[in-house]
Scaffold this motif. Structure first.
Motif, PDB file in Angstrom:
ATOM      1  N   VAL A  33       3.357   0.664   6.552  1.00  0.00           N
ATOM      2  CA  VAL A  33       2.740   0.433   5.252  1.00  0.00           C
ATOM      3  C   VAL A  33       1.909  -0.835   5.394  1.00  0.00           C
ATOM      4  CG1 VAL A  33       4.722  -0.890   4.426  1.00  0.00           C
ATOM      5  CG2 VAL A  33       3.221   0.203   2.758  1.00  0.00           C
ATOM      6  N   ALA A  34       0.864  -0.967   4.602  1.00  0.00           N
ATOM      7  CA  ALA A  34      -0.004  -2.151   4.708  1.00  0.00           C
ATOM      8  C   ALA A  34       0.832  -3.422   4.690  1.00  0.00           C
ATOM      9  CB  ALA A  34      -0.995  -2.152   3.552  1.00  0.00           C
ATOM     10  N   PHE A  35       0.723  -4.214   5.767  1.00  0.00           N
ATOM     11  CA  PHE A  35       1.532  -5.439   5.762  1.00  0.00           C
ATOM     12  C   PHE A  35       0.982  -6.403   4.707  1.00  0.00           C
ATOM     13  CE2 PHE A  35      -0.598  -7.143   9.990  1.00  0.00           C
ATOM     14  CZ  PHE A  35      -1.844  -7.077   9.415  1.00  0.00           C
ATOM     15  N   PRO A  36       1.877  -7.123   4.034  1.00  0.00           N
ATOM     16  CA  PRO A  36       1.461  -7.939   2.897  1.00  0.00           C
ATOM     17  C   PRO A  36       0.775  -9.233   3.312  1.00  0.00           C
ATOM     18  CG  PRO A  36       3.812  -8.170   3.245  1.00  0.00           C
ATOM     19  CD  PRO A  36       3.341  -7.142   4.232  1.00  0.00           C
ATOM     20  N   TYR A  37      -0.057  -9.734   2.410  1.00  0.00           N
ATOM     21  CA  TYR A  37      -0.641 -11.074   2.555  1.00  0.00           C
ATOM     22  C   TYR A  37       0.217 -12.000   1.699  1.00  0.00           C
ATOM     23  CZ  TYR A  37      -4.112 -14.683   3.347  1.00  0.00           C
ATOM     24  OH  TYR A  37      -4.729 -15.836   3.766  1.00  0.00           O
ATOM     25  N   PRO A  38       1.156 -12.733   2.299  1.00  0.00           N
ATOM     26  CA  PRO A  38       2.137 -13.483   1.507  1.00  0.00           C
ATOM     27  C   PRO A  38       1.609 -14.817   0.995  1.00  0.00           C
ATOM     28  CG  PRO A  38       2.627 -13.692   3.831  1.00  0.00           C
ATOM     29  CD  PRO A  38       1.414 -12.821   3.739  1.00  0.00           C
ATOM     30  N   SER A  39       0.778 -14.746  -0.042  1.00  0.00           N
ATOM     31  CA  SER A  39       0.243 -15.970  -0.639  1.00  0.00           C
ATOM     32  C   SER A  39       0.902 -16.258  -1.990  1.00  0.00           C
ATOM     33  CB  SER A  39      -1.267 -15.842  -0.837  1.00  0.00           C
ATOM     34  OG  SER A  39      -1.564 -14.745  -1.680  1.00  0.00           O
ATOM     35  N   GLY A  40       1.919 -15.475  -2.310  1.00  0.00           N
ATOM     36  CA  GLY A  40       2.664 -15.654  -3.552  1.00  0.00           C
ATOM     37  C   GLY A  40       3.940 -14.853  -3.449  1.00  0.00           C
ATOM     38  N   ALA A  41       4.770 -14.928  -4.484  1.00  0.00           N
ATOM     39  CA  ALA A  41       6.059 -14.233  -4.445  1.00  0.00           C
ATOM     40  C   ALA A  41       5.867 -12.729  -4.605  1.00  0.00           C
ATOM     41  CB  ALA A  41       6.962 -14.773  -5.553  1.00  0.00           C
ATOM     42  N   MET A  42       6.833 -11.984  -4.122  1.00  0.00           N
ATOM     43  CA  MET A  42       6.806 -10.522  -4.172  1.00  0.00           C
ATOM     44  C   MET A  42       7.136 -10.062  -5.592  1.00  0.00           C
ATOM     45  SD  MET A  42       8.823  -8.289  -1.352  1.00  0.00           S
ATOM     46  CE  MET A  42       8.375  -6.592  -1.022  1.00  0.00           C
ATOM     47  N   HIS A  43       6.316  -9.141  -6.147  1.00  0.00           N
ATOM     48  CA  HIS A  43       6.591  -8.637  -7.497  1.00  0.00           C
ATOM     49  C   HIS A  43       6.915  -7.148  -7.452  1.00  0.00           C
ATOM     50  CE1 HIS A  43       2.569  -6.859  -7.667  1.00  0.00           C
ATOM     51  NE2 HIS A  43       2.023  -8.041  -7.432  1.00  0.00           N
ATOM     52  N   ILE A  44       7.199  -6.563  -8.593  1.00  0.00           N
ATOM     53  CA  ILE A  44       7.678  -5.175  -8.619  1.00  0.00           C
ATOM     54  C   ILE A  44       6.613  -4.188  -8.151  1.00  0.00           C
ATOM     55  CG2 ILE A  44       9.528  -5.429 -10.297  1.00  0.00           C
ATOM     56  CD1 ILE A  44       7.532  -4.545 -12.457  1.00  0.00           C
ATOM     57  N   GLY A  45       5.329  -4.565  -8.273  1.00  0.00           N
ATOM     58  CA  GLY A  45       4.279  -3.713  -7.718  1.00  0.00           C
ATOM     59  C   GLY A  45       4.429  -3.593  -6.215  1.00  0.00           C
ATOM     60  N   HIS A  46       4.733  -4.725  -5.554  1.00  0.00           N
ATOM     61  CA  HIS A  46       5.012  -4.690  -4.118  1.00  0.00           C
ATOM     62  C   HIS A  46       6.264  -3.854  -3.855  1.00  0.00           C
ATOM     63  CE1 HIS A  46       2.950  -8.810  -4.352  1.00  0.00           C
ATOM     64  NE2 HIS A  46       2.103  -8.014  -3.736  1.00  0.00           N
ATOM     65  N   GLY A  47       7.230  -3.958  -4.770  1.00  0.00           N
ATOM     66  CA  GLY A  47       8.468  -3.199  -4.597  1.00  0.00           C
ATOM     67  C   GLY A  47       8.207  -1.714  -4.473  1.00  0.00           C
ATOM     68  N   ARG A  48       7.319  -1.172  -5.303  1.00  0.00           N
ATOM     69  CA  ARG A  48       6.997   0.257  -5.197  1.00  0.00           C
ATOM     70  C   ARG A  48       6.338   0.553  -3.852  1.00  0.00           C
ATOM     71  NH1 ARG A  48       4.022   4.850  -7.724  1.00  0.00           N
ATOM     72  NH2 ARG A  48       2.095   3.668  -7.722  1.00  0.00           N
ATOM     73  N   THR A  49       5.377  -0.322  -3.458  1.00  0.00           N
ATOM     74  CA  THR A  49       4.637  -0.115  -2.217  1.00  0.00           C
ATOM     75  C   THR A  49       5.565   0.004  -1.010  1.00  0.00           C
ATOM     76  OG1 THR A  49       2.699  -1.297  -3.056  1.00  0.00           O
ATOM     77  CG2 THR A  49       2.933  -1.147  -0.655  1.00  0.00           C
ATOM     78  N   TYR A  50       6.577  -0.844  -0.935  1.00  0.00           N
ATOM     79  CA  TYR A  50       7.413  -0.887   0.264  1.00  0.00           C
ATOM     80  C   TYR A  50       8.668  -0.015   0.157  1.00  0.00           C
ATOM     81  CZ  TYR A  50       4.100  -4.446   1.391  1.00  0.00           C
ATOM     82  OH  TYR A  50       2.904  -5.090   1.633  1.00  0.00           O
ATOM     83  N   THR A  51       9.008   0.429  -1.046  1.00  0.00           N
ATOM     84  CA  THR A  51      10.163   1.317  -1.182  1.00  0.00           C
ATOM     85  C   THR A  51       9.811   2.741  -0.761  1.00  0.00           C
ATOM     86  OG1 THR A  51      11.034  -0.042  -2.996  1.00  0.00           O
ATOM     87  CG2 THR A  51      11.948   2.163  -2.766  1.00  0.00           C
ATOM     88  N   VAL A  52       8.586   3.178  -1.038  1.00  0.00           N
ATOM     89  CA  VAL A  52       8.187   4.548  -0.670  1.00  0.00           C
ATOM     90  C   VAL A  52       8.392   4.805   0.829  1.00  0.00           C
ATOM     91  CG1 VAL A  52       6.279   6.191  -0.526  1.00  0.00           C
ATOM     92  CG2 VAL A  52       6.583   4.837  -2.599  1.00  0.00           C
TER      93      VAL A  52
END
Length: 951
Positions: A33-52
């Motif tokens: 999955v697209a690796f994140p650009y960690p410039s802030g805290a993880m939010h629930i939108g990220h949660g959907r992206t990485y849970t799938v």
């Protein structure tokens, strides 16, 4: 169920290295999955992206695959530079954002003046939260894109592309931040992600010894220009443009000075002094008046607009409004001038008259220039004229040509005659860098570009796309469009974190370019973290990734061979998951680069595209504080509840909406599931042993029905998960199965205290399969239930429940429908009769009616003549008149009641008789003939629909 089960199972998985994936003899599956650009805290939108991908990875492991699901951190580029700069400058909204939204401790904020601290801080935070969500990631392959070993890999990639003549140095328009003095990409922006750059034609209207330049996407419509619009409320200036004296706005100068060298300001210009004067149309030579218009924007184009009201709805309605504004006409003395300003036909398009803009304004009921439908009218008319418009015959040189062809020819002619030039601007504004500065479009003349415009490269990239499975399938058209549409891409930057361009060290490789084939790096990352980066030369990567032999490989031969075998085992990539806003860049770039570097057998096999996230109906935005941090959601609801909601609320490619009320509902469903498990053990009266369920031969229809429903839901959930339909899978695996279990429990409630062996077997079987079914979605809860009730090993390693096709039968489903329908029909008739009913007689259809129904099904349509002919020929019944009557009924019924085969109605209803009597509060008697039929009701009995008589 204890509160700390999630921590408990995460530790057990870690201790057993459960998700560390190495080559073996199983079939492999490699998902990223697209690796994140960690410039802030993880939010629930990220949660959907990485849970799938985690759900899919867990599902495929249970199906026997050797699954690799890795993760890394994309930290290159300028975003963190901008953030660090704003924190250093004490920009208050940034300090508030990081302290209050991203929950950075106040004492830690000063450390974030260092961009490298930012990426380390938040990549550690991401890792922790992903671990807390229970993601089945092989963390041995974790890396940051500023790691020295990864930089060597990027250098190899970029040199490969240059050697293939796919990188060039040249002049090109780019999005640019004047403060950072750096080109910017979407990931560098606070606002304006996905906004394109338009090429505009600057047309030159003479005004004495000066020139008013107007920017347009439709230069050919100058033929019908009636006037110039200027906004009297914004600031204009006169500038020296390579010897010409242009009049533009101050904002336009800010943008244009990055495209035209030495664009010197001469003096300020008061637009009120120009209104009412005339300019010369460069194409026709006609004199056109300058008129006032408040709708003209100072920061788009040049801030000066020519009006062509025949084909531009905004111009037509603005001209109409001005003609009716006596106050404004008097102020500028325009009363006589305005009388001669009328639309001039330019384009002929089927379905429209001489002045198309007038017609569409009238059709949409637009009353003034402030009506939002003006934009709709513009979009519609511009689109139809571009695709179907013809330049009107009266126009010299271009009459009769398609608008789409005439436009380019006209533009070039005007440029050749020095009546026009080119400028670039954003399709929308604002476009704001993460440092807080408004971006411009800059012409870079010493920039390095990837030649995505190269026709041969595009052809090869289309081959990659053709070999992929795209989910959802309709997105494939978007990829085809973007592959064709993409032009040369600036692949280097002046500032930021990242890898320097090997042959030109003043430049850094920009962040999208350094992250196009990093999936291949995952396969070997666990080895490279222990190798000196200086040993990783091009010869090493050539050997490992392309099997090109060389004497220059510095890593020892045995290690190199082991690394190469690892790569060849995992590659190609099976599935790539990413957001839909990356289709036009990152996901398309991935295909371009794989086609250029790797052989065909290493090209990616599939792409899944995600929708976006909403919060209580509004778009999520970290910069605006409209987010819920994933860490907070886990603490409040638990990881499994968060996972379950995110997977159940929408399919991955649809936008999802986080709503607290619905999340609480999901929490209650999961609690019900754990309570159900305890209930099954209570019914059994002794500890459950899910790995040793005593099988019982089922004879009761309702028990057979429940096993049928279980197998049906397993089948549907399995097929849904194979194509990433997580919502549909959960509908089947949780919500619809729960509905059936609730129904079964109600149906057998009178037997629940009897330790009935069939019920214990059915419920134990359901629970055992159910825990496995939900394991990819709620792994912690399912591990706990699996251990508590006698499952063997980890449920994460258990096999996925297989459905038995022989146990999925429409006739079994129809059997329970028969029971429910007979109860419903009896109660409806009782309600209508109103009198006290002592007995209810139920008459079943005779054999010959079933034969007739079967014949009708074979005919396949309500053709009464053909049905009767076959029935009489088969001699199913002696009374031809009765056959005719029933055939008509069957013809009517077969369109709504599908024939699925004969069911044993007598056994089904007899099995359920106690339940039917209870539900109907009556003594129900089942008849298989008409020996007792005082009201002659038996003749009405039809297959699947018995007749009813009450007394």
């Amino acid at each position: 169920m204890t509160e700390n089960i999630e921590t408990k199972w995460q530790k057990k998985w870690d201790d057993e290295h459960l998700f560390e994936s190495d080559p073996n003899d199983k079939e492999k599956l490699f998902i990223t999955v697209a690796f994140p650009y960690p410039s802030g805290a993880m939010h629930i939108g990220h949660g959907r992206t990485y849970t799938v991908p985690d759900v899919y990875a867990r599902f495929k492991r249970m199906n026997g695959y050797n699954v690799l699901f890795p993760m890394a951190w994309h930290v290159t580029g300028a975003p963190v530079i901008g953030i660090a700069s704003r924190i250093q400058r004490k920009v208050q909204w940034t300090l508030d954002l990081y302290e209050n939204v991203h929950k950075v401790p106040k004492e830690t904020l000063p450390k974030m003046e260092d961009p490298e601290f930012i990426v380390k801080y938040f990549s550690n935070e991401y890792h922790e939260v992903m671990h807390d969500m229970g993601y089945s990631i092989d963390w041995r392959r974790e890396f940051r894109t500023i790691d020295p070993t990864y930089k060597k890999f990027v250098e190899w990639q970029i040199r490969k592309l240059k050697d293939a003549n796919l990188i060039k140095k040249g002049e090109h328009p780019v999005k640019y931040c004047p403060r950072c003095e750096n080109p910017v990409g979407d990931h560098d922006l606070l606002e304006g992600e996905g906004v394109g750059v338009n090429e505009l034609t600057l047309l030159k209207f003479k005004y004495g010894d000066k020139i008013l330049v107007t920017a347009t996407l439709r230069p050919e419509t100058i033929i019908g220009a009636t006037n110039i619009w200027m906004n009297p409320d914004i600031e204009y200036i006169e500038v020296d443009a390579e010897g010409e004296r242009w009049i533009i706005t101050k904002e336009a100068h800010h943008n244009l000075s990055n495209q035209i060298k030495n664009l010197e300001i001469i003096e300020e210009v008061n637009p009120n002094d120009l209104i009412g004067n005339f300019v010369e149309n460069p194409f026709t030579g006609e004199k056109l008046p300058i008129l006032p218009a408040s709708f003209v924007s100072g920061d788009y184009g040049s801030g000066v607009v020519f009006s062509e009201p025949a084909d531009a709805p905004a111009d037509f309605i603005a001209l109409k409004d001005l003609k009716n504004n006596t106050e404004l006409l008097e102020k500028y003395g325009l009363e006589e001038i305005i009388k001669d300003v009328n639309p001039i036909n330019v384009v002929t398009v089927k379905g429209y008259g001489e002045i198309p803009a007038a017609e569409i304004i009238e059709r949409l009921g637009i009353t003034d220039q402030n009506d939002p439908k003006v934009q709709d009218a513009t979009n519609e008319l511009y689109k139809v004229e571009h695709s179907k418009g013809i330049m009107s015959e009266h126009i010299p040189e271009y009459g009769g040509e398609k608008v789409s062809i005439a436009r380019d020819k006209f533009k070039q002619d005007m440029i050749d005659k020095n009546m026009a030039t080119i400028m670039y601007d954003f399709a929308e504004r604002p476009v704001i860098c993460r440092c807080g500065e408004n971006c411009v479009v800059k012409i870079m003349d010493n920039q390095w570009f990837l030649k995505y415009s190269d026709p041969e490269w595009k052809v090869k990239t289309h081959e990659v796309l053709d070999g992929e499975t795209i989910i959802p399938p309709e997105i494939k058209n978007n990829f085809e469009y973007y592959i064709d549409w993409l032009e040369d891409w600036a692949c280097s930057r002046n500032i930021g974190l990242g890898t320097k361009l090997p042959w030109d060290n003043q430049w850094l490789i920009e962040p999208l370019t350094d992250s196009t084939i990093y999936m291949s790096y995952y396969t070997i990352a666990k080895f490279l973290r222990n190798i000196d980066a200086e040993l990783l030369n091009d010869a090493f990567f050539d050997k490992v990734l392309l099997n090109i032999d060389s004497d220059d490989v510095k890593v020892d031969e045995e290690t190199t061979k082991e690394i190469q075998e690892e790569f060849n085992y995992w590659y190609p990539l099976d599935w790539r998951l990413s957001a839909k806003d990356l289709v036009g860049n990152h996901l398309s770039f991935l295909m371009f680069h794989h086609s250029a570097i790797y052989p065909k057998d290493k090209w990616p096999r599939g792409t899944v595209v995600f929708g976006m996230g909403l919060l209580e109906g509004n778009k999520m935005s970290s910069s605006k504080g409209n987010v819920i941090l994933l860490k907070d959601a886990i603490e409040q609801y638990s990881a499994d509840v968060v996972r379950l909601f995110l997977m159940a609320s929408a399919e991955p490619w649809q936008d999802f909406d986080w709503r607290e009320k619905e999340v609480l509902g999901t929490k209650r469903r999961l609690e019900w599931f754990t309570e159900f498990a305890a209930k099954v053990e209570e019914i059994k009266g002794s500890p459950l042993e899910l790995n040793n369920i005593e099988e019982v031969e089922l004879s009761r229809t309702i028990d057979i029905w429940m096993i049928n429903q279980l197998n049906s839901h397993i089948k549907e959930a399995t097929e849904a998960l194979e194509v990433f339909q997580t919502r549909k899978a959960l509908q089947e695996a949780l919500f619809l199965l729960k509905k059936d279990v609730d129904h079964y429990m109600y149906r057998v409630k009178h037997l629940l205290d009897s330790k009935d062996p069939a019920i214990i077997y059915v419920l134990s079987t359901v629970l055992e399969s159910w825990i496995r079914l939900l394991s990819p979605f709620t792994p912690h809860t399912c591990e706990e239930l699996w251990e508590t009730y006698g499952g063997e090993g980890f449920v994460s390693e258990a096999s996925w429940p297989e459905y038995n096709e022989e146990l999925v039968s429409e006739t079994v489903e129809r059997s329970e429908e028969l029971v429910q329908n007979i109860i419903k029909d009896i109660n409806q008739i009782k309600k209508m009769v109103g009198d006290k009913v002592e007995k209810v007689h139920v008459y079943l259809a005779p054999e010959w009616k079933w034969d007739l129904y079967k014949i009708a099904d074979e005919v396949g349509k309500p053709d009464i003549g053909q049905i009767m002919g076959r029935a009489i020929g088969a001699n199913i019944y002696d009374d031809k008149k009765e056959i005719a009557n029933v055939a008509k009924k069957v013809g009517r019924e077969m369109t709504k009641t599908r024939y699925v085969g004969k069911i044993d109605e007598e056994k089904i209803l007899s099995d359920a008789l106690d339940y039917i009597n209870q539900e109907c509060d009556s003594n129900v008697i089942i008849h298989t003939d008409d020996s007792y039929d005082p009201e002659n009701k038996a003749k009405n009995a039809m297959p699947y629909k018995p007749a009813i008589f009450m007394e």
